[in-house]
Enzyme design. Structure first.
Site, PDB file in Angstrom:
ATOM      1  N   ARG A   1       0.778  -1.244  -0.103  1.00  0.00           N
ATOM      2  CA  ARG A   1      -0.176  -0.065  -0.090  1.00  0.00           C
ATOM      3  C   ARG A   1       0.835   1.388   0.131  1.00  0.00           C
ATOM      4  NH1 ARG A   1      -3.799  -1.616   4.848  1.00  0.00           N
ATOM      5  NH2 ARG A   1      -2.143  -3.272   4.914  1.00  0.00           N
TER       6      ARG A   1
ATOM      7  N   GLU B   1      -9.714 -11.321  13.135  1.00  0.00           N
ATOM      8  CA  GLU B   1      -9.413 -10.587  12.122  1.00  0.00           C
ATOM      9  C   GLU B   1     -10.722  -9.772  11.678  1.00  0.00           C
ATOM     10  OE1 GLU B   1      -6.139  -9.625  11.318  1.00  0.00           O
ATOM     11  OE2 GLU B   1      -6.013 -10.172  13.077  1.00  0.00           O
TER      12      GLU B   1
ATOM     13  N   ARG C   1      25.329  22.366   5.478  1.00  0.00           N
ATOM     14  CA  ARG C   1      25.157  21.054   4.976  1.00  0.00           C
ATOM     15  C   ARG C   1      26.161  20.211   5.830  1.00  0.00           C
ATOM     16  NH1 ARG C   1      26.754  21.871  -0.940  1.00  0.00           N
ATOM     17  NH2 ARG C   1      26.609  19.609  -1.040  1.00  0.00           N
TER      18      ARG C   1
HETATM   19  C1  UD1 Z   1      -2.252  -7.490  11.742  1.00  0.00           C
HETATM   20  C2  UD1 Z   1      -2.639  -8.429  12.844  1.00  0.00           C
HETATM   21  C3  UD1 Z   1      -4.330  -7.556  13.105  1.00  0.00           C
HETATM   22  C4  UD1 Z   1      -3.742  -6.302  13.494  1.00  0.00           C
HETATM   23  C5  UD1 Z   1      -2.612  -5.289  12.802  1.00  0.00           C
HETATM   24  C6  UD1 Z   1      -2.151  -4.246  13.539  1.00  0.00           C
HETATM   25  C7  UD1 Z   1      -2.651 -10.693  12.343  1.00  0.00           C
HETATM   26  C8  UD1 Z   1      -3.103 -11.830  11.517  1.00  0.00           C
HETATM   27  N1  UD1 Z   1      -3.357  -9.599  12.412  1.00  0.00           N
HETATM   28  O1  UD1 Z   1      -2.782  -7.171  10.413  1.00  0.00           O
HETATM   29  O2  UD1 Z   1      -4.840  -8.403  13.997  1.00  0.00           O
HETATM   30  O3  UD1 Z   1      -4.784  -5.619  14.080  1.00  0.00           O
HETATM   31  O4  UD1 Z   1      -1.740  -6.079  12.540  1.00  0.00           O
HETATM   32  O5  UD1 Z   1      -1.476  -3.503  12.940  1.00  0.00           O
HETATM   33  O6  UD1 Z   1      -1.525 -10.792  12.716  1.00  0.00           O
HETATM   34  N2  UD1 Z   1       4.595  -9.559   8.200  1.00  0.00           N
HETATM   35  C9  UD1 Z   1       5.506 -10.779   7.999  1.00  0.00           C
HETATM   36  N3  UD1 Z   1       5.153 -11.682   7.362  1.00  0.00           N
HETATM   37  C10 UD1 Z   1       4.061 -12.210   6.901  1.00  0.00           C
HETATM   38  C11 UD1 Z   1       3.035 -11.285   7.341  1.00  0.00           C
HETATM   39  C12 UD1 Z   1       3.249 -10.134   7.943  1.00  0.00           C
HETATM   40  O7  UD1 Z   1       6.657 -10.568   8.577  1.00  0.00           O
HETATM   41  O8  UD1 Z   1       3.732 -13.131   6.201  1.00  0.00           O
HETATM   42  C13 UD1 Z   1       4.799  -8.428   9.334  1.00  0.00           C
HETATM   43  C14 UD1 Z   1       4.730  -7.379   8.331  1.00  0.00           C
HETATM   44  O9  UD1 Z   1       5.755  -6.994   7.821  1.00  0.00           O
HETATM   45  C15 UD1 Z   1       4.083  -6.396   9.232  1.00  0.00           C
HETATM   46  C16 UD1 Z   1       3.567  -7.075  10.497  1.00  0.00           C
HETATM   47  O10 UD1 Z   1       3.846  -8.468  10.123  1.00  0.00           O
HETATM   48  O11 UD1 Z   1       5.200  -5.525  10.038  1.00  0.00           O
HETATM   49  C17 UD1 Z   1       1.915  -7.027  10.410  1.00  0.00           C
HETATM   50  O12 UD1 Z   1       1.624  -7.453   8.949  1.00  0.00           O
HETATM   51  P1  UD1 Z   1       0.253  -6.718   8.157  1.00  0.00           P
HETATM   52  O13 UD1 Z   1       0.285  -7.786   6.787  1.00  0.00           O
HETATM   53  O14 UD1 Z   1       0.677  -5.337   8.181  1.00  0.00           O
HETATM   54  O15 UD1 Z   1      -0.921  -7.279   9.262  1.00  0.00           O
HETATM   55  P2  UD1 Z   1      -2.276  -6.676   9.241  1.00  0.00           P
HETATM   56  O16 UD1 Z   1      -3.112  -7.111   8.095  1.00  0.00           O
HETATM   57  O17 UD1 Z   1      -2.072  -5.306   9.526  1.00  0.00           O
HETATM   58 CA    CA Z   2      -0.218  -3.514   9.264  1.00  0.00          CA
END
Ligand code: UD1
Ligand code: CA
Length: 489
Positions: free
Chosen positions: A46, A189, A350
């Site tokens: 995003r 979620e 600078r």
């Molecule tokens: C997640 C939470 C949600 C919470 C939100 C808060 C879960 C399933 N959901 O959702 O409950 O309200 O964060 O911001 O945990 N990441 C990885 N590997 C992956 C996927 C994600 O390292 O395979 C990391 C991302 O880089 C990020 C974090 O985990 O730093 C959260 O991932 P993101 O996809 O943003 O989760 P949300 O959908 O926001």
């Molecule tokens: Ca997030």
């Protein structure tokens, strides 16, 4: 031997037996280990960016740099960062901490599993934080760990403690579902939630403290039968509950838990950080005439009685001594300004600018990789680069150090007390001795001895009355042409 203040929240102190304090502390110290896992493998689609999300700058350093710095504040025994493939730049940004690559990316639970080996056998607290949630404070994180250990009275503490918050718009955040006794029952979620669950405004920040003895046993049982088809870390909670273990939540201010997903979120986070930095500067004795117009870096260091006028920008690496005045519309990065100096308005410092005590840098002056020593004045329309301006020297308006020949940069050395006339070009490498004077408009290419006068402009000639006769001639010609045109018409 031990300070009472060091007794952790679980330390049971038998005041009848002073030695029990010592023993309890030893126990505390051996068992209260903390490991930190930072999840940062997400693509951050995003952001619509070629650069990984967590490397976008916030107050002059990468988002994840803020997270790492805050985590260092809780003094963890181990730190592991989970990154995606082709994210060497992130690994570099968090060095020397251990990074593991999660490939493919199958969700937050899967990301934690990727860190299993790097974490090794660990029976302390595992604090899981997100690389994109940079505003959380070390105090809040410590309180969360304490909340897990206390477990609301559960004998061995809670299996999981989750940091909750109530954002203005709960939107896509996971919802914290509480049991009647106030403990945490589940995290759902948004996409998987029922309308009633979605109506809950207490949300999951993503930050959680987990009992290290339970973490991987629970994670191994997490499935991906959900709306996203991912392995959700959040499923730990209902699994733990199913095993009869306690889970708790701790609510923290929404401002700390903003997760950055878009450029708009980044701008909101920047505003929060800037507000904090301005408040800190003022609390430490700095006058900000119009605080909301001043931009700081995370590492800006300001002395007492510094005054900063409106619209001043501090890039990274700036140190400012006591009593310095920085006037409006100045831009300063990687520079040091010593006590009593005056900078701006409209000055640009600078990298490598070192402004000495009581020196003056005036309007439309640019200084780069140069020392302007104590009391020297560079007041108007000047470029000083790769140079030294000695103490008390005076640099006239429009002076330029010609430091670059298109291939190499060279040094200009101006001695103490020297006077450089206006519109002088100093062609580096070149030296002007102490106390020397350069006549205005000179192009200096050779060494000028101390206390000498150097002038390179051509001699002035004067023709008496020439201007008057010139005007007379030209006017007569113009009049003749005008009457000729009239006759034709
Ligand atoms: C997640 C939470 C949600 C919470 C939100 C808060 C879960 C399933 N959901 O959702 O409950 O309200 O964060 O911001 O945990 N990441 C990885 N590997 C992956 C996927 C994600 O390292 O395979 C990391 C991302 O880089 C990020 C974090 O985990 O730093 C959260 O991932 P993101 O996809 O943003 O989760 P949300 O959908 O926001
Ligand atoms: Ca997030």
């Amino acid at each position: 031997m031990f300070d009472l203040a060091e007794v952790g929240p679980c330390g049971k102190v038998d005041l009848e037996r002073p030695d029990s304090l010592f023993i309890n502390n030893l126990l505390e110290m051996t068992k209260q280990k903390i490991a930190v896992l930072v999840l940062a493998a997400g693509l951050g689609t995003r952001m619509k960016s070629a650069r990984p999300k967590v490397l976008h700058p916030l107050a002059g350093r990468p988002i994840i740099g803020h997270v790492m710095d805050t985590l260092a504040g809780i003094d963890p025994d181990r730190t592991v960062v989970v990154i995606g493939a082709e994210m060497e730049a992130v690994a570099k940004a968090v060095a020397p901490h251990t990074c593991v690559v999660q490939e493919p990316r199958l969700g937050t639970g899967h990301a934690v599993l990727a860190a299993r080996e790097a974490l090794g056998e660990f029976d302390g607290d595992v604090l899981i934080a997100f690389g994109d949630t940079p505003l959380v404070s070390a105090e809040t994180l410590s309180a969360l760990i304490s909340a897990r250990r206390a477990g609301e009275g559960a004998a061995e503490g809670a299996a999981v403690a989750v940091l909750g918050f109530r954002p203005a718009d709960p939107g896509a955040y996971g919802r914290l579902i509480l049991a009647p006794d106030g403990s945490l029952k589940a995290i759902v979620e948004a996409r998987d939630a029922s309308p009633e669950e979605r109506a809950v405004d207490l949300c999951n920040s993503g930050v959680m403290a987990v009992d290290g003895r339970r973490l991987f046993g629970l994670l191994d049982r997490v499935g991906n039968d959900n709306a996203k088809g991912e392995y959700y870390l959040t499923d730990l909670v209902h699994l733990a509950r199913g095993d009869g273990l306690r889970c708790v939540q701790m609510e923290a201010p929404a401002e700390e838990l903003l997760g950055i997903n878009s450029r708009a979120d980044l701008a909101v986070a920047e505003a929060v950080v800037q507000t904090r930095l301005r408040a800190r500067a003022m609390a430490e004795g700095v006058t900000l005439i119009d605080p909301t117009t001043v931009h700081f870096s995370h590492d800006t260091r300001l002395g007492r009685d510094v005054t900063v006028a409106p619209f001043v920008v501090f890039g990274p690496g700036v140190t400012v001594g006591d009593g310095v005045e920085i006037h409006a519309f100045s831009h300063i990065e990687k520079a040091a300004i010593e006590a009593g100096a005056r900078v701006g308005p409209f000055a640009r410092l600078r990298p490598g600018a070192a402004i000495g005590r009581n020196a003056h840098i005036g309007n439309f002056v640019e200084i780069k990789n140069a020392a302007v020593e104590a009391g020297a004045k560079v007041n108007h329309l000047t470029y000083i680069g790769d140079a030294r301006v000695g103490a008390g020297a005076n640099i006239g308006a429009g002076t330029i150090t010609c430091n670059y020949d298109g291939f190499f940069k060279d040094h200009t050395d101006i001695g103490a007390g020297a006077f450089i006339g206006s519109n002088t070009a100093l062609v580096a490498p070149v030296t002007v001795g102490d106390g020397a004077i350069i006549g205005a408009g000179s192009v200096i290419t050779k060494e000028v001895a101390a206390d000498a006068l150097a002038v390179t402009r051509s001699e002035q000639r004067q023709l008496s009355g020439w201007a008057r006769s010139f005007r007379k001639r030209k006017q007569a010609l113009k009049d003749a042409l005008a009457s000729k045109a009239k006759r034709k018409a």
